[in-house]
Design a protein around this motif. Structure first.
Motif, PDB file in Angstrom:
ATOM      1  N   ALA A 168      -0.312  -9.109   7.149  1.00  0.00           N
ATOM      2  CA  ALA A 168      -1.690  -9.177   7.634  1.00  0.00           C
ATOM      3  C   ALA A 168      -1.817  -8.521   9.014  1.00  0.00           C
ATOM      4  O   ALA A 168      -2.759  -7.761   9.279  1.00  0.00           O
ATOM      5  N   ALA A 169      -0.852  -8.801   9.895  1.00  0.00           N
ATOM      6  CA  ALA A 169      -0.895  -8.236  11.245  1.00  0.00           C
ATOM      7  C   ALA A 169      -0.769  -6.720  11.224  1.00  0.00           C
ATOM      8  O   ALA A 169      -1.301  -6.030  12.100  1.00  0.00           O
ATOM      9  N   ALA A 170      -0.058  -6.170  10.223  1.00  0.00           N
ATOM     10  CA  ALA A 170       0.146  -4.721  10.119  1.00  0.00           C
ATOM     11  C   ALA A 170      -0.971  -4.025   9.339  1.00  0.00           C
ATOM     12  O   ALA A 170      -0.937  -2.805   9.175  1.00  0.00           O
ATOM     13  N   GLY A 171      -1.939  -4.782   8.838  1.00  0.00           N
ATOM     14  CA  GLY A 171      -3.025  -4.191   8.073  1.00  0.00           C
ATOM     15  C   GLY A 171      -2.734  -4.033   6.600  1.00  0.00           C
ATOM     16  O   GLY A 171      -3.489  -3.369   5.879  1.00  0.00           O
ATOM     17  N   VAL A 172      -1.641  -4.653   6.129  1.00  0.00           N
ATOM     18  CA  VAL A 172      -1.300  -4.599   4.702  1.00  0.00           C
ATOM     19  C   VAL A 172      -2.113  -5.663   3.971  1.00  0.00           C
ATOM     20  O   VAL A 172      -2.016  -6.851   4.288  1.00  0.00           O
ATOM     21  N   GLN A 173      -2.860  -5.246   2.984  1.00  0.00           N
ATOM     22  CA  GLN A 173      -3.738  -6.162   2.259  1.00  0.00           C
ATOM     23  C   GLN A 173      -3.186  -6.590   0.910  1.00  0.00           C
ATOM     24  O   GLN A 173      -3.638  -7.592   0.351  1.00  0.00           O
ATOM     25  N   ARG A 174      -2.231  -5.824   0.361  1.00  0.00           N
ATOM     26  CA  ARG A 174      -1.712  -6.153  -0.965  1.00  0.00           C
ATOM     27  C   ARG A 174      -0.289  -5.634  -1.108  1.00  0.00           C
ATOM     28  O   ARG A 174       0.090  -4.623  -0.522  1.00  0.00           O
ATOM     29  N   PHE A 175       0.494  -6.364  -1.901  1.00  0.00           N
ATOM     30  CA  PHE A 175       1.871  -5.965  -2.137  1.00  0.00           C
ATOM     31  C   PHE A 175       2.300  -6.443  -3.514  1.00  0.00           C
ATOM     32  O   PHE A 175       1.611  -7.230  -4.169  1.00  0.00           O
ATOM     33  N   LEU A 176       3.449  -5.941  -3.953  1.00  0.00           N
ATOM     34  CA  LEU A 176       3.943  -6.196  -5.307  1.00  0.00           C
ATOM     35  C   LEU A 176       5.120  -7.162  -5.261  1.00  0.00           C
ATOM     36  O   LEU A 176       5.972  -7.081  -4.369  1.00  0.00           O
ATOM     37  N   ARG A 181      -5.901  -1.497  -6.172  1.00  0.00           N
ATOM     38  CA  ARG A 181      -7.172  -1.628  -5.460  1.00  0.00           C
ATOM     39  C   ARG A 181      -8.330  -1.744  -6.443  1.00  0.00           C
ATOM     40  O   ARG A 181      -9.230  -2.591  -6.279  1.00  0.00           O
ATOM     41  N   GLY A 182      -8.315  -0.918  -7.480  1.00  0.00           N
ATOM     42  CA  GLY A 182      -9.371  -0.962  -8.484  1.00  0.00           C
ATOM     43  C   GLY A 182      -9.403  -2.272  -9.240  1.00  0.00           C
ATOM     44  O   GLY A 182     -10.479  -2.754  -9.628  1.00  0.00           O
ATOM     45  N   ALA A 183      -8.235  -2.873  -9.465  1.00  0.00           N
ATOM     46  CA  ALA A 183      -8.188  -4.160 -10.159  1.00  0.00           C
ATOM     47  C   ALA A 183      -8.870  -5.251  -9.338  1.00  0.00           C
ATOM     48  O   ALA A 183      -9.570  -6.114  -9.875  1.00  0.00           O
ATOM     49  N   LEU A 184      -8.671  -5.210  -8.028  1.00  0.00           N
ATOM     50  CA  LEU A 184      -9.358  -6.182  -7.169  1.00  0.00           C
ATOM     51  C   LEU A 184     -10.859  -5.953  -7.193  1.00  0.00           C
ATOM     52  O   LEU A 184     -11.649  -6.916  -7.254  1.00  0.00           O
ATOM     53  N   GLU A 185     -11.258  -4.692  -7.147  1.00  0.00           N
ATOM     54  CA  GLU A 185     -12.689  -4.380  -7.190  1.00  0.00           C
ATOM     55  C   GLU A 185     -13.308  -4.826  -8.512  1.00  0.00           C
ATOM     56  O   GLU A 185     -14.501  -5.156  -8.574  1.00  0.00           O
ATOM     57  N   ALA A 186     -12.490  -4.878  -9.582  1.00  0.00           N
ATOM     58  CA  ALA A 186     -12.973  -5.324 -10.888  1.00  0.00           C
ATOM     59  C   ALA A 186     -12.965  -6.843 -11.021  1.00  0.00           C
ATOM     60  O   ALA A 186     -13.374  -7.375 -12.062  1.00  0.00           O
ATOM     61  N   GLY A 187     -12.494  -7.546  -9.995  1.00  0.00           N
ATOM     62  CA  GLY A 187     -12.562  -9.006 -10.000  1.00  0.00           C
ATOM     63  C   GLY A 187     -11.322  -9.736 -10.453  1.00  0.00           C
ATOM     64  O   GLY A 187     -11.367 -10.948 -10.702  1.00  0.00           O
ATOM     65  N   HIS A 188     -10.169  -9.041 -10.541  1.00  0.00           N
ATOM     66  CA  HIS A 188      -8.951  -9.689 -11.021  1.00  0.00           C
ATOM     67  C   HIS A 188      -8.223 -10.408  -9.880  1.00  0.00           C
ATOM     68  O   HIS A 188      -7.115 -10.035  -9.482  1.00  0.00           O
TER      69      HIS A 188
END
Length: 492
Positions: free
Chosen positions: A199-207, A355-362
């Motif tokens: 979060a501090a580094a600006g990373v919003q998602r990871f695997l 990113r698109g999956a989050l935008e689609a509501g998953h």
């Protein structure tokens, strides 16, 4: 929302720092093979999709250490030479192979090498970054970054871990123009609390690997009390292609990666059978392989559709692989990839990025992740097990020495920059992986030792105040490992 659900393909491009470090099986030959047989054709596929107007095709991870090599002038010159040599080897094979199938294969290799040479000379001579940037800016792919030199982050001191992450993200921003908002963490390594660093580094998602979520990979999840989101690799689907024991690339019709014609350096055989010795393998037949590609693409699409139908609506499937699988390890991989990415939308599946999956509501509810990785046992044993206990101890000692040597300063010090660079290279996760898996273990131990020795030499000079000598040594080392020009030791 499409009828069946959403599919995300994540491909991760990573090779350890190999420039100036020898030949096959673990040196520059490895890099050149992956470059020619994976990176060139996968990028060509993506550029063709871009020309067709397709967007959010897949999520691509490119580790900073690989990006540095594909932009490095030395590597660019060496790869150009390698491509020319590939064409000469194909011509030589045509003079010594007498089997009609092999004659056709030699001609095919000549055409492939000529095409690769033309592509490289017209599009890649300034490195990978300009090529990649077009795909990122055009929205064709989502780009994942990562920490510098691919360390196993859970075994790093917090301060060094944060520095490595920020250095890697800054390096990607320097090359591409945008800072990645997502990462494929090296080895999917995680320890509780790392989401705060993200979060501090600006990373919003990871695997993460699927077992870290107890198999609940049908949606992304926020981690702990943070807004950082993790996606889980769906192993049921991913393992159809590539698993520890099986997968499509082992089909008898596919080109055999391991069997060489040593005089030419080419691979003339098909797999033929799991227990068939190299000298008894049948010649490669592209027509048979093409049939297998279509069969396996159809099987994969069916597998994805069945998986989505078994999930609560709307469902998500994330499959993740090394980019090097497509063309390098698996010759037919790019053709399979093209077939799958074409057939999934025809089957009613949305294909998009993380990113698109989050935008689609998953997005599901929050989770508390356990310490985990993608490796054997899904824990840390590959990187801190008994076989590498001495390396783990040495790395911990190196980190303590690094933090003790660094001093606050407003003036940038090239010797300190090089010292930190050598430390990060010594801490690469690749060395422990190769030892644990007995894959060129001696080479891996040697590489770790070389970088640790260089670090120690520079650290000693800096501690005793031998400034001029430290600068001279750092300058010489920089000629051999021109990695991360943006690395600034003052940030550590």
């Amino acid at each position: 929302m499409t009828e069946e659900g959403t599919f995300c393909l994540v491909v991760h491009s990573h090779l350890p720092w190999l420039a100036h470090h020898g030949s096959w099986p673990v040196g520059e030959e490895w890099l050149h093979q992956a470059w020619a047989h994976s990176y060139l054709p996968v990028v060509e596929l993506l550029e063709r999709y871009a020309a067709q107007g397709k967007r959010d095709v897949l999520t691509l991870g490119v580790t900073p250490v690989l990006a540095a090599q594909l932009d490095d002038p030395y590597c660019l010159r060496a790869f150009h030479d390698w491509l020319g040599n590939w064409q000469l080897r194909a011509d030589f094979a045509a003079t010594r192979w007498t089997d009609p199938l092999l004659k056709d294969l030699a001609a095919s290799e000549h055409r492939a090498s000529a095409k690769a040479l033309n592509t490289f000379e017209t599009q890649w001579r300034h490195g990978f970054s300009p090529v990649l940037r077009r795909l990122v800016d055009g929205g064709v792919i989502e780009l994942l970054g990562g920490p510098a030199t691919h360390p196993f982050q859970p075994l790093l001191d917090d301060r060094i871990r944060r520095f490595a992450l920020n250095t890697g993200l800054a390096d990607t921003e320097h090359r591409i123009g945008t800072r990645p908002q997502g990462i494929w963490a090296p080895e999917c390594g995680y320890s509780p609390g790392m989401e705060r660093d993200y979060a501090a580094a600006g990373v919003q998602r990871f695997l993460v690997d699927g077992p870290a979520l107890h198999g609940d990979t049908a949606a992304a999840h926020t981690v702990g009390d943070s807004d950082v989101v993790c996606f889980g690799r769906d192993l049921e689907v991913t393992y159809r292609v590539w698993s520890p024991k099986a997968g499509y690339p082992g089909d008898p019709a596919y080109r055999d990666f391991h069997t060489y014609d040593h005089p030419s350096g080419l691979k003339p055989s098909r797999v033929t059978g799991k227990h068939v010795p190299p000298e008894q393998k049948r010649p490669y037949e592209p027509e048979l392989a093409a049939v297998a590609v279509q069969r396996h693409a159809a099987d994969f699409v069916d597998t994805v559709v069945r998986r989505l139908r078994s999930l609560p609506k709307p469902g998500l499937v994330v499959a993740a692989y090394d980019t090097e699988l497509f063309g390098h390890w698996w010759h037919e991989g790019p053709a399979w990839l093209d077939a799958v990415l074409t057939a999934l939308p025809e089957a009613g599946v949305r294909v998009t990025t993380l990113r698109g999956a989050l935008e689609a509501g998953h997005l599901g509810g929050p989770v508390d992740l356990p310490a985990s990785s993608w490796g054997s046992g899904k824990d840390w044993r590959v990187w801190d097990g008994e076989q590498v206990a001495d390396m783990v101890a040495d790395n911990a000692k190196l980190q303590r020495a690094l933090l003790e040597t660094l001093r606050p300063t407003d003036v940038r010090d090239p010797a300190a920059d090089q010292m930190v660079r050598e430390a990060l290279l010594a801490l690469s996760s690749d060395w422990a992986f190769m030892v644990t898996k007995d894959s060129a273990a001696d080479y891996a131990r040697h590489r770790a030792s070389v970088h640790a020795g260089r670090f120690s030499h520079l650290a000693d000079l800096i501690r005793i105040g031998a400034t001029e000598k430290a600068l001279d040594v750092a300058g010489e080392l920089r000629k051999h490992d021109g990695l991360f020009g943006t690395l600034d030791a003052r940030g550590c």
